[in-house]
Design a protein around this motif. Structure first.
Motif, PDB file in Angstrom:
ATOM      1  N   PHE A 145       0.823  -1.213   0.000  1.00  0.00           N
ATOM      2  CA  PHE A 145       0.000   0.000   0.000  1.00  0.00           C
ATOM      3  C   PHE A 145       0.857   1.263   0.000  1.00  0.00           C
ATOM      4  O   PHE A 145       1.731   1.448   0.833  1.00  0.00           O
ATOM      5  CB  PHE A 145      -0.931   0.009   1.215  1.00  0.00           C
ATOM      6  CG  PHE A 145      -2.025  -1.018   1.105  1.00  0.00           C
ATOM      7  CD1 PHE A 145      -3.187  -0.733   0.410  1.00  0.00           C
ATOM      8  CD2 PHE A 145      -1.870  -2.280   1.656  1.00  0.00           C
ATOM      9  CE1 PHE A 145      -4.191  -1.677   0.283  1.00  0.00           C
ATOM     10  CE2 PHE A 145      -2.860  -3.232   1.526  1.00  0.00           C
ATOM     11  CZ  PHE A 145      -4.028  -2.934   0.836  1.00  0.00           C
ATOM     12  N   VAL A 146       0.533   2.131  -0.980  1.00  0.00           N
ATOM     13  CA  VAL A 146       1.154   3.450  -1.028  1.00  0.00           C
ATOM     14  C   VAL A 146       0.324   4.425  -0.190  1.00  0.00           C
ATOM     15  O   VAL A 146       0.832   5.371   0.379  1.00  0.00           O
ATOM     16  CB  VAL A 146       1.202   3.964  -2.487  1.00  0.00           C
ATOM     17  CG1 VAL A 146       1.917   5.303  -2.567  1.00  0.00           C
ATOM     18  CG2 VAL A 146       1.879   2.957  -3.367  1.00  0.00           C
ATOM     19  N   ASP A 147      -0.975   4.175  -0.170  1.00  0.00           N
ATOM     20  CA  ASP A 147      -1.889   5.049   0.566  1.00  0.00           C
ATOM     21  C   ASP A 147      -2.845   4.163   1.358  1.00  0.00           C
ATOM     22  O   ASP A 147      -3.728   3.514   0.787  1.00  0.00           O
ATOM     23  CB  ASP A 147      -2.660   5.939  -0.423  1.00  0.00           C
ATOM     24  CG  ASP A 147      -3.528   6.961   0.287  1.00  0.00           C
ATOM     25  OD1 ASP A 147      -3.903   6.711   1.456  1.00  0.00           O
ATOM     26  OD2 ASP A 147      -3.844   7.997  -0.318  1.00  0.00           O
ATOM     27  N   LEU A 148      -2.667   4.152   2.671  1.00  0.00           N
ATOM     28  CA  LEU A 148      -3.500   3.304   3.522  1.00  0.00           C
ATOM     29  C   LEU A 148      -4.915   3.867   3.652  1.00  0.00           C
ATOM     30  O   LEU A 148      -5.869   3.121   3.827  1.00  0.00           O
ATOM     31  CB  LEU A 148      -2.865   3.177   4.911  1.00  0.00           C
ATOM     32  CG  LEU A 148      -1.526   2.432   4.942  1.00  0.00           C
ATOM     33  CD1 LEU A 148      -0.804   2.685   6.260  1.00  0.00           C
ATOM     34  CD2 LEU A 148      -1.719   0.936   4.733  1.00  0.00           C
ATOM     35  N   ASP A 149      -5.063   5.172   3.566  1.00  0.00           N
ATOM     36  CA  ASP A 149      -6.399   5.767   3.691  1.00  0.00           C
ATOM     37  C   ASP A 149      -7.343   5.255   2.623  1.00  0.00           C
ATOM     38  O   ASP A 149      -8.493   4.925   2.887  1.00  0.00           O
ATOM     39  CB  ASP A 149      -6.344   7.291   3.488  1.00  0.00           C
ATOM     40  CG  ASP A 149      -5.587   8.014   4.567  1.00  0.00           C
ATOM     41  OD1 ASP A 149      -4.898   7.343   5.338  1.00  0.00           O
ATOM     42  OD2 ASP A 149      -5.680   9.255   4.614  1.00  0.00           O
ATOM     43  N   GLU A 150      -6.830   5.266   1.394  1.00  0.00           N
ATOM     44  CA  GLU A 150      -7.675   4.983   0.241  1.00  0.00           C
ATOM     45  C   GLU A 150      -7.434   3.590  -0.329  1.00  0.00           C
ATOM     46  O   GLU A 150      -7.954   3.273  -1.404  1.00  0.00           O
ATOM     47  CB  GLU A 150      -7.405   6.026  -0.854  1.00  0.00           C
ATOM     48  CG  GLU A 150      -7.730   7.440  -0.442  1.00  0.00           C
ATOM     49  CD  GLU A 150      -9.218   7.734  -0.475  1.00  0.00           C
ATOM     50  OE1 GLU A 150      -9.783   7.810  -1.562  1.00  0.00           O
ATOM     51  OE2 GLU A 150      -9.811   7.857   0.618  1.00  0.00           O
ATOM     52  N   ASP A 151      -6.621   2.794   0.356  1.00  0.00           N
ATOM     53  CA  ASP A 151      -6.291   1.448  -0.131  1.00  0.00           C
ATOM     54  C   ASP A 151      -5.702   1.485  -1.542  1.00  0.00           C
ATOM     55  O   ASP A 151      -6.075   0.689  -2.414  1.00  0.00           O
ATOM     56  CB  ASP A 151      -7.534   0.555  -0.117  1.00  0.00           C
ATOM     57  CG  ASP A 151      -7.678  -0.194   1.202  1.00  0.00           C
ATOM     58  OD1 ASP A 151      -6.776  -0.082   2.051  1.00  0.00           O
ATOM     59  OD2 ASP A 151      -8.687  -0.899   1.379  1.00  0.00           O
ATOM     60  N   VAL A 152      -4.818   2.421  -1.793  1.00  0.00           N
ATOM     61  CA  VAL A 152      -4.165   2.517  -3.102  1.00  0.00           C
ATOM     62  C   VAL A 152      -2.841   1.760  -3.027  1.00  0.00           C
ATOM     63  O   VAL A 152      -2.028   2.009  -2.122  1.00  0.00           O
ATOM     64  CB  VAL A 152      -3.908   3.979  -3.510  1.00  0.00           C
ATOM     65  CG1 VAL A 152      -3.235   4.039  -4.880  1.00  0.00           C
ATOM     66  CG2 VAL A 152      -5.214   4.760  -3.525  1.00  0.00           C
ATOM     67  N   THR A 153      -2.665   0.845  -3.950  1.00  0.00           N
ATOM     68  CA  THR A 153      -1.480  -0.004  -3.914  1.00  0.00           C
ATOM     69  C   THR A 153      -0.448   0.440  -4.948  1.00  0.00           C
ATOM     70  O   THR A 153      -0.736   1.258  -5.825  1.00  0.00           O
ATOM     71  CB  THR A 153      -1.860  -1.469  -4.226  1.00  0.00           C
ATOM     72  OG1 THR A 153      -2.390  -1.504  -5.548  1.00  0.00           O
ATOM     73  CG2 THR A 153      -2.887  -1.990  -3.236  1.00  0.00           C
ATOM     74  N   VAL A 154       0.729  -0.161  -4.832  1.00  0.00           N
ATOM     75  CA  VAL A 154       1.786   0.078  -5.823  1.00  0.00           C
ATOM     76  C   VAL A 154       1.279  -0.277  -7.211  1.00  0.00           C
ATOM     77  O   VAL A 154       1.490   0.447  -8.184  1.00  0.00           O
ATOM     78  CB  VAL A 154       3.036  -0.756  -5.457  1.00  0.00           C
ATOM     79  CG1 VAL A 154       4.040  -0.757  -6.598  1.00  0.00           C
ATOM     80  CG2 VAL A 154       3.666  -0.233  -4.170  1.00  0.00           C
ATOM     81  N   LYS A 155       0.556  -1.379  -7.267  1.00  0.00           N
ATOM     82  CA  LYS A 155       0.032  -1.834  -8.554  1.00  0.00           C
ATOM     83  C   LYS A 155      -0.902  -0.787  -9.172  1.00  0.00           C
ATOM     84  O   LYS A 155      -0.876  -0.537 -10.375  1.00  0.00           O
ATOM     85  CB  LYS A 155      -0.733  -3.147  -8.320  1.00  0.00           C
ATOM     86  CG  LYS A 155      -1.228  -3.842  -9.548  1.00  0.00           C
ATOM     87  CD  LYS A 155      -1.932  -5.125  -9.122  1.00  0.00           C
ATOM     88  CE  LYS A 155      -2.812  -5.645 -10.251  1.00  0.00           C
ATOM     89  NZ  LYS A 155      -3.676  -6.715  -9.785  1.00  0.00           N
TER      90      LYS A 155
END
Lengths: 220, 947
Positions: B489-499
Motif C-alpha cells: 500500500f502506497v496510501d493506507l487511507d484509500e487502499d491505493v497499492t503500488v500496482k
C-alpha cells in the motif's frame, strides 16, 4: 416641509427600540426622553456583577444618532479612526465630509445634520469579556494597541454593515441598521451568555460606559 | 488491563480509571488515555476495516494523524481513535465492517475482488449504459464511505463558536521550535498565539524524554503572554486568515506574521502487506509506551532509514519490548545509537529493509532483505516499527504561498521560499535535532518580532550562528517499494497499492496531480501525510523522472479534517425585520423571506384581505421600501441626471414616479421622489433595491462632484400603506389633516400627526385603490400601525400581506421591477415611454441608448392579459409566437376575484401588443389561451386612485 418625520417627537406615543422583541423581554421599562428604555432585568445587583466580572450588554438604541455632513471642525479625520468627544457624545468620522454623531453632542457649529436615531440600533457591551464577546461575531481588531478607547471603526458586525465605538477600556458600543435589531440582540446574547454574561439595564450600565468628557487612558 | 510501569512523563492518571464501551464490550482506561491507548492496554490491535478492501487495520501513527483507527464515537463517525481522548461512558464502535469487525462480509473484495477492484474500474465500467447509473449509484453509495451519519438529527450537533483573534504573531505548532519561537516573539513584546494539535504543547519532546523542557517552555510562553491553544489544528492558510479548529470553536486567526513550526511527519515503508495490524511508525510505538504506559508489542523488529528509528528502537528496549532486530537501510549504520543497541543485545542489520509482512489477521513475522533482492531473513514478531524518514509538514506554508524543493540529503521536500510575513522553524526550516530546532525557533521568533519593529539585540549574531549549524542528516532514501507478493500500500487511507499507481502511469497518468485524481492517492482523511512522498517516489521510479520534477500535489485546505458543523457557525440568520414585525406575528401572519427582509405574506386569508381593500380598506406594512434622503443645493441636479424624467422642477410637497436606468437604458429600479423642501428630496426605491440604489447614487455623486449628500434611511422609517374606499374615514379618526381630494390631491405629500406620531403622508397608490402611504420614525412604527388598525376596526379595515398586494397591483398593471422587467427591459419595453423626457436639458443616465431607440417599436412589449379558461399560468411560462415558437414570457399571473378572471402581465412580441390580441401560453406542456388587455383591469381611468 422638512425631514422631521425621521425624528421621535416629544409628546407622541413612547418610542420603541428596534431591539424590543429581544431586549424588552423580562425587562423593567421606564420612559426616558420619549423612549421606552430597559431600566433593569429585575436583578440590578446580578447585572452589575455580570458587567464587572464577565460581560453585560444593554440596548441603547435610544441614544441620539445623527449624520453630520459638510465641512467643519467636528468631522475629524477618518484615517485616525478615533471618535472625538463632543458634549455628552462623540463625533465619529466616516469620510472627510461626513461624521456620525452619537449621544448628546449638542448642535454642531457648522454642517447639516440628519437624525438617524431610528435608523440605527445600538448595543453597549461592557465588562472584561466585552472584547471576547465581540470577537464571536465581528472580525474588527479590538486590541487596545489597534483600537484604543474612543476608537471608531466602520465594519461588518455579525455579517451586517455597522460601526464599533470603543467607549472605554472595557466598554464598546455596537451601532447597526435598525432592521437588524432583533437579530443583533440574539447574536450578542448568544455570544455573551457563553462567556458568563447577561443582559443588563441602564442602571447597571451607567458606571461602565464612561461619559465622553471623562479622561480615558489607553492600555495600548 | 496491562500497562508498563509508570514513568515520569506519562500522560495518564492511574488513580482515575474510566470506562467506556467498544463494539458493545466494556473497556477500562485511565484519564489521559486516547481511545486507542486504552484499547491497546485492553489487548486490542484492530479498530476498523480499510476503505476499499476491508482489511483489518491497526494503529499507525499514535497521534491522531492517520486514518487507520477511524471509529464512530457516540454516533459521530470518522473520529481518529489515536488522537481522541477517552471519556467515561462514551460508546465507540468500529467502522466499515459488517456484521462484525472480526468477520466482515465485504472483506471478500480483498480476496476475490480481482479485476473488479483495480484502479479506474468504476470510471470505465459504470459510464454505460447511462440509464443504469441511478442503480449503480445506489449500490456504490451503500458500499462506499467511512461510517454513516445519523439520518435524523433533532438538534444541531455542533454548538460551534466562531472566535476572531487578531495577533502580531501566530505560531503553528507547539513543538520545541514553535514554543521557542513563541517565547522569543512574546518576550520582545509581540502579541502571540500558538496552536498545537496535541493535548499539551511540546511535540516530540513529550515522548522523547524532553517533557520537562517542554513544560518549562510552555510555562515560559504563558508567562510571556502567549495564548496557547491546545488540541487546536490550523486547517488552512487563506491570505491573512488561518482558521484554527479547537473542539467546537473555530478561531479565525488574523496574524501580522506567521511562524510555521509544524514539525515533521514520520513516513511509512512500502512493501508487501505493509498494512497488517502490528506494523506502525516507530514514533507511534514510542508514544504509546511513553505517554500511555502501553507496550506496543511483545516482540519487535524495527526498520529504519535514519537515526530516528534507532532512537525509537532504544526506547522500545527501555520500555521492555523485546527488539529482535533492527533493519537499517543504510549499509553502514552509524555508531552512537547502533552501538547502544548492540550493547543491549539487539541485532542491527545494515542495508536491509522489510520486503513482506506475514500474518493473517495481524503481523506474525516480517521478511527483511536487500532492496534489490538477496539477504532475506524472516523474523517472527508482533510489532514492526518503521521509520522511512521524516517529511516536514509543509502544507500550511505552501498554502500560504511558500515553495518547496526536493532535498536528496533528507529524502524529503523542504521549504525554499517563504512569502512575506511567514517564517519557518524546526523541521519545517530544516532543523531536525532538538537543540538546533529550539535555536531556529528562537531565531524565527526574533525575526518575526523584528519585522514588526520589535528588535532583538543579538538577532544578527543568532542568524549567523544558526546558519552555520544546519547538520546534514544521515538518511537513506527508501525504495519506492520493496519485495514482491501481497498488497503493497502506497496510501493506507484509500487502499491505493503500488500496482494501482503503476497502472495509472501505464495508462498515461504520469503526473502526480493526474495520478492523484485517477487513483485517489493522497485524497484520504490524512491529507497525504503518509502517502504523498511514497506516491511521488513511486511515480518517479515508474517514469524515470527525478523527484524534483515529479514534485508535490497542490496543497489545499483543510490540512486536518474538520466536521462541517464547525464551519457552519452559529445558527442565526441576518434577517431584516420591520418595526411592526412583532405585531404581524401576533396577528398570525405567515412570515416569509422577501429579499433580506422577513415579511408578512398574508394573515391567513389572502382572498379576504384583497376583498377588504376593495370594499373597506386595508393596511399593509411597506417599511421595507428603500428610502433615501437626498439633500443639498445640487440635489435636484443630481436626480435629474439619474432619472429619465424631470425631478428638479418638482414643487415642494409634490411627488413623482421615476425609474432608474443603466447606461443602456435598462430599468434597474423604480420608486417615487418627493420634494420636501428646496434642497431636500425623499426618494423611495424597491424593497430589494435600496442598497444598490444608494450605491448607484453615491457612485455617480462622487463622479459628478455635485454639492449634495445621499443618506439611506430605509431602516429608520416605518411605512404603512392604507388603501381602500373607506380610507378617509379611517384617517379622519387619527389625524386632524384634511385628507380630502381637494386639500390633499393625488401625488401630494404632507406632514402631519397621525395617531400622535409625526408622519409624512404620500398620496400614492401601488395597490390601485384610493390610498395614502404614511411614513414615520421606525420607533413609532408599531404605534402608527396600532392607531390605524384600531381606527379602522369598526370600518372593516384589515391588514393585508404581500400576496394580496401582488393581486391588487396586478389588477392595476403596476409593475414590479425585476419581476415584470428583466435585464433587457427599457421604458419602451415596459410600456412606459411617457416617463422618458428626451427634451430634458440635462444629460441623464441612459439617454444615449434611449435616443437610439426613439420612434422605434420595441421588439417586445409588456402588456396585461386575461385568460379565457381560468387556468393560472406559472410565472416564466412561454408566450408563443404565430409559428408556435417561444416569443415572449409571462411575468406575473394571479386569479383576481375583483375581475373574476385570471389576469397577468407578459412580454409579448410587438405585433401582439394590442388590445384584444390573442396569445397562446405554454406552461409546462399545457396550452393556455389569453387575450391581451393593455388597460388596467381595475380603475382603467384612474378615477378611484385620484378620487
Amino acid at each position: 416641509m422638512s425631514a422631521g418625520f425621521l425624528t421621535v417627537a416629544a409628546g407622541g406615543p413612547p418610542a420603541r427600540s428596534p431591539l424590543a422583541e429581544g431586549s424588552h423581554r423580562g425587562a423593567e421599562l421606564e420612559e426616558r426622553d420619549g423612549w421606552m428604555v430597559v431600566a433593569s432585568y429585575g436583578d440590578a445587583e446580578g447585572e452589575s456583577r455580570a458587567r464587572r466580572e464577565a460581560v453585560g450588554w444593554a440596548d441603547l438604541s435610544h441614544l441620539p444618532k445623527a449624520e453630520l455632513s459638510g465641512a467643519g471642525t467636528w468631522i475629524g479625520s477618518p484615517a485616525e479612526g478615533l471618535a472625538t468627544p463632543r458634549g455628552d457624545g462623540w463625533s465619529c468620522p466616516l469620510t472627510p465630509r461626513r461624521a456620525l454623531l452619537v449621544g448628546d453632542t449638542g448642535a454642531p457649529p457648522e454642517g447639516a445634520t440628519l437624525d438617524l436615531t431610528s435608523s440605527l440600533g445600538a448595543i453597549s457591551i461592557v465588562g472584561p469579556e466585552a472584547r471576547e464577546t465581540i470577537a464571536r461575531f465581528c472580525a474588527l481588531d479590538t486590541r487596545a494597541a489597534v483600537m484604543p478607547p474612543f476608537g471608531f471603526r466602520p465594519g461588518s458586525i455579525a455579517r451586517t454593515p455597522g460601526y464599533l465605538l470603543r467607549a472605554g477600556e472595557e466598554a464598546f458600543l455596537l451601532i447597526f441598521g435598525a432592521a437588524y435589531g432583533a437579530y443583533m440582540w440574539e447574536v450578542v446574547a448568544d455570544a455573551g451568555s457563553r462567556l458568563g454574561g447577561r443582559p443588563v439595564g441602564a442602571a447597571a450600565l451607567t458606571p461602565a460606559l464612561p461619559a465622553p468628557r471623562q479622561e480615558v487612558t489607553t492600555d495600548a | 488491563m496491562s500497562r508498563l510501569a509508570a514513568t515520569p512523563g506519562e500522560r495518564i492518571d492511574r488513580s482515575r480509571p474510566l470506562g467506556f464501551s467498544f463494539d458493545g464490550k466494556p473497556v477500562t482506561g485511565y484519564e489521559g488515555d486516547t481511545i486507542v491507548s486504552a484499547l491497546y492496554a485492553d489487548g486490542r490491535r484492530v479498530f476498523s476495516r480499510s476503505f476499499k478492501y476491508h482489511r483489518p487495520r491497526g494503529e499507525l501513527c499514535g497521534c491522531g494523524q492517520c486514518a487507520n483507527s477511524l471509529v464512530d464515537v457516540d454516533g459521530s463517525p470518522g473520529v481518529r481513535a489515536c488522537g481522541e481522548p477517552a471519556r467515561a461512558g462514551m460508546t465507540v464502535t468500529h467502522l466499515n465492517a459488517w456484521p462484525s469487525l472480526e468477520h466482515d462480509v465485504m472483506s471478500a473484495t480483498d480476496r476475490f475482488g480481482g479485476r473488479f477492484t483495480q484502479v479506474g474500474f468504476y470510471y470505465k465500467t459504470f459510464i454505460r449504459p447511462r440509464r443504469l447509473w441511478p442503480v449503480y449509484e445506489k449500490v456504490l453509495r451503500r458500499a462506499a464511505g467511512l461510517g454513516r451519519l445519523r439520518e435524523r438529527q433533532d438538534e444541531r450537533e455542533w454548538e460551534t463558536e466562531y472566535r476572531r483573534r487578531h495577533c502580531d504573531v501566530l505560531v503553528i505548532g507547539g513543538g520545541v521550535a514553535g514554543l521557542a519561537a513563541a517565547v522569543r516573539a512574546a518576550e520582545l513584546g509581540a502579541d502571540v498565539v500558538l496552536c498545537d494539535e496535541d493535548v499539551e504543547p511540546g511535540g516530540a519532546l513529550l515522548f522523547e524524554g524532553g517533557q520537562e523542557r517542554a513544560r518549562e517552555l510552555a510555562d515560559q510562553a504563558r508567562a510571556a503572554g502567549v495564548e496557547v491553544l491546545t488540541r487546536a489544528a490550523a486547517i488552512g492558510t487563506f491570505d491573512d486568515l488561518v482558521p484554527v479548529v479547537q473542539g467546537s470553536v473555530l478561531h479565525q486567526v488574523r496574524a501580522a506574521r506567521t511562524i510555521v513550526a509544524a514539525g515533521a511527519i514520520q513516513q511509512p515503508l512500502v512493501f508487501g502487506d505493509n498494512d497488517l495490524p502490528g506494523i506502525m511508525l516507530s514514533g507511534g510505538a514510542r508514544r504509546l509506551g511513553a505517554l500511555y504506559g502501553v507496550a506496543p508489542g511483545k516482540a519487535a523488529v524495527v526498520a529504519t532509514v535514519d537515526d530516528r528509528g534507532l532512537d525509537d528502537a532504544l526506547a522500545l528496549v527501555a520500555m521492555g519490548v523485546e527488539v529482535r532486530a533492527v533493519a537499517d537501510l543504510r549499509p553502514e549504520v552509524p555508531g552512537g545509537p547502533a552501538a547502544r543497541l548492540r550493547e543491549a543485545g539487539v541485532e542491527v542489520l545494515g542495508g536491509l529493509t522489510p520486503v513482506r509482512g506475514h500474518g493473517r489477521r495481524a503481523l506474525e513475522a516480517v521478511t527483511v532483505a536487500r532492496p534489490r533482492g538477496g539477504g532475506e531473513r524472516r523474523i517472527d514478531c508482533d510489532l514492526l516499527a518503521v521509520s522511512a524518514g521524516a517529511a516536514p509538514a509543509l502544507s500550511l506554508a505552501l498554502q500560504g504561498g511558500a515553495r518547496a524543493a526536493y532535498d536528496g540529503a533528507r529524502a524529503a521536500f523542504r521549504l525554499t521560499d517563504l512569502p512575506a510575513g511567514m517564517f519557518a522553524a524546526g523541521a519545517a526550516a530544516g532543523f531536525d535535532d532538538r537543540e538546533s530546532a529550539e535555536r531556529s525557533g528562537l531565531l524565527a521568533g526574533a525575526e518575526a518580532a523584528a519585522s514588526l519593529g520589535r528588535h532583538h539585540p543579538r538577532l544578527r549574531e543568532e542568524q549567523v550562528r544558526l546558519g552555520g549549524e544546519r547538520p546534514e542528516p544521515l538518511v537513506a532514501t527508501p525504495p519506492a517499494w520493496a519485495g514482491e507478493g501481497g498488497k503493497a500500500f502506497v496510501d493506507l487511507d484509500e487502499d491505493v497499492t503500488v500496482k494501482d499507481v503503476k497502472q495509472a502511469v501505464a495508462e498515461g497518468f504520469e503526473s502526480l496531480e493526474l495520478s492523484k485524481r485517477y487513483t485517489t492517492v493522497t485524497m484520504g482523511p490524512s491529507q497525504g501525510r503518509f502517502s504523498q512522498l511514497p506516491s511521488a517516489r513511486l511515480i518517479a521510479a515508474e517514469t524515470g523522472l527525478d523527484l524534483e520534477t515529479v514534485g508535490l500535489t497542490t496543497a489545499r485546505p483543510p490540512w486536518t479534517s474538520v466536521p462541517l458543523g464547525v464551519l457552519a457557525g452559529r445558527p442565526f440568520e441576518a434577517a431584516k425585520r420591520s418595526p411592526v414585525h412583532a405585531r404581524h406575528r401576533e396577528l398570525g401572519a405567515s412570515v416569509r423571506w422577501a429579499g433580506d427582509w422577513m415579511r408578512a405574506y398574508d394573515y391567513g386569508d389572502a382572498e379576504a384581505e384583497t376583498r377588504a381593500v376593495h370594499e373597506a380598506a386595508g393596511i399593509i406594512d411597506v417599511s421595507t421600501l428603500g428610502k433615501l434622503i437626498v439633500r443639498g443645493p445640487e440635489a435636484g441636479e443630481l436626480l435629474d441626471r439619474l432619472y429619465p424624467n424631470r425631478i428638479s422642477n418638482l414643487a415642494p410637497g409634490r411627488i413623482r414616479y421615476g425609474v432608474l436606468l443603466t447606461d443602456a437604458a435598462r430599468i434597474t429600479d423604480d420608486g417615487t421622489i418627493c420634494r420636501l423642501d428646496e434642497e431636500t428630496f425623499y426618494v423611495t426605491t424597491t424593497s430589494s433595491g435600496a442598497g444598490a440604489v444608494e450605491q448607484w447614487f453615491t457612485w455617480w455623486l462622487a463622479d459628478w462632484g455635485l454639492d449634495a449628500t445621499v443618506t439611506d434611511v430605509t431602516q429608520g422609517l416605518a411605512a404603512i400603506n392604507v388603501a381602500g374606499p373607506r380610507v378617509r374615514e379611517v384617517l379622519a379618526r387619527v389625524t386632524d389633516l384634511d385628507v380630502g381630494k381637494e386639500a390633499f390631491p393625488y401625488l401630494d405629500a404632507k406632514q402631519a400627526k397621525v395617531g400622535g406620531v409625526e408622519c409624512l403622508l404620500l398620496r400614492i397608490g401601488f395597490v390601485g385603490e384610493l390610498g395614502y402611504e404614511i411614513h414615520c420614525a421606525g420607533a413609532h412604527g408599531q404605534a402608527l400601525w396600532d392607531a390605524l388598525a384600531d381606527a379602522g376596526a369598526e370600518l372593516g379595515v384589515r391588514p393585508f400581506g404581500l400576496e394580496p398586494q401582488r393581486v391588487l397591483r396586478l389588477e392595476k398593471q403596476h409593475i414590479i421591477v425585476g419581476q415584470d422587467t428583466d435585464s433587457e427591459s427599457t421604458p419602451y419595453v415596459a410600456a412606459m415611454p411617457w416617463i422618458v423626457k428626451l427634451d430634458k436639458e440635462q444629460e441623464f443616465i441612459g439617454r444615449w441608448a434611449l435616443e437610439q431607440r426613439r420612434g422605434e417599436a420595441p421588439p417586445l412589449e409588456l402588456v396585461g392579459f386575461r385568460c379565457a379558461d381560468g387556468k393560472v399560468p406559472a410565472e416564466g411560462s412561454v408566450v408563443l409566437g404565430d409559428d408556435g415558437t417561444p416569443a415572449g414570457e409571462v411575468t406575473s399571473a394571479r386569479f383576481s376575484a375583483k375581475v373574476d378572471a385570471v389576469i397577468g402581465m407578459a412580454r409579448v412580441p410587438n405585433e401582439l401588443a394590442a388590445d384584444g390580441a390573442r396569445i397562446s401560453i405554454s406552461d409546462g406542456g399545457q396550452r393556455i389561451e389569453a387575450v391581451v388587455t393593455k388597460e388596467p383591469f381595475f380603475d382603467p381611468e384612474g378615477e378611484v386612485l385620484r378620487g
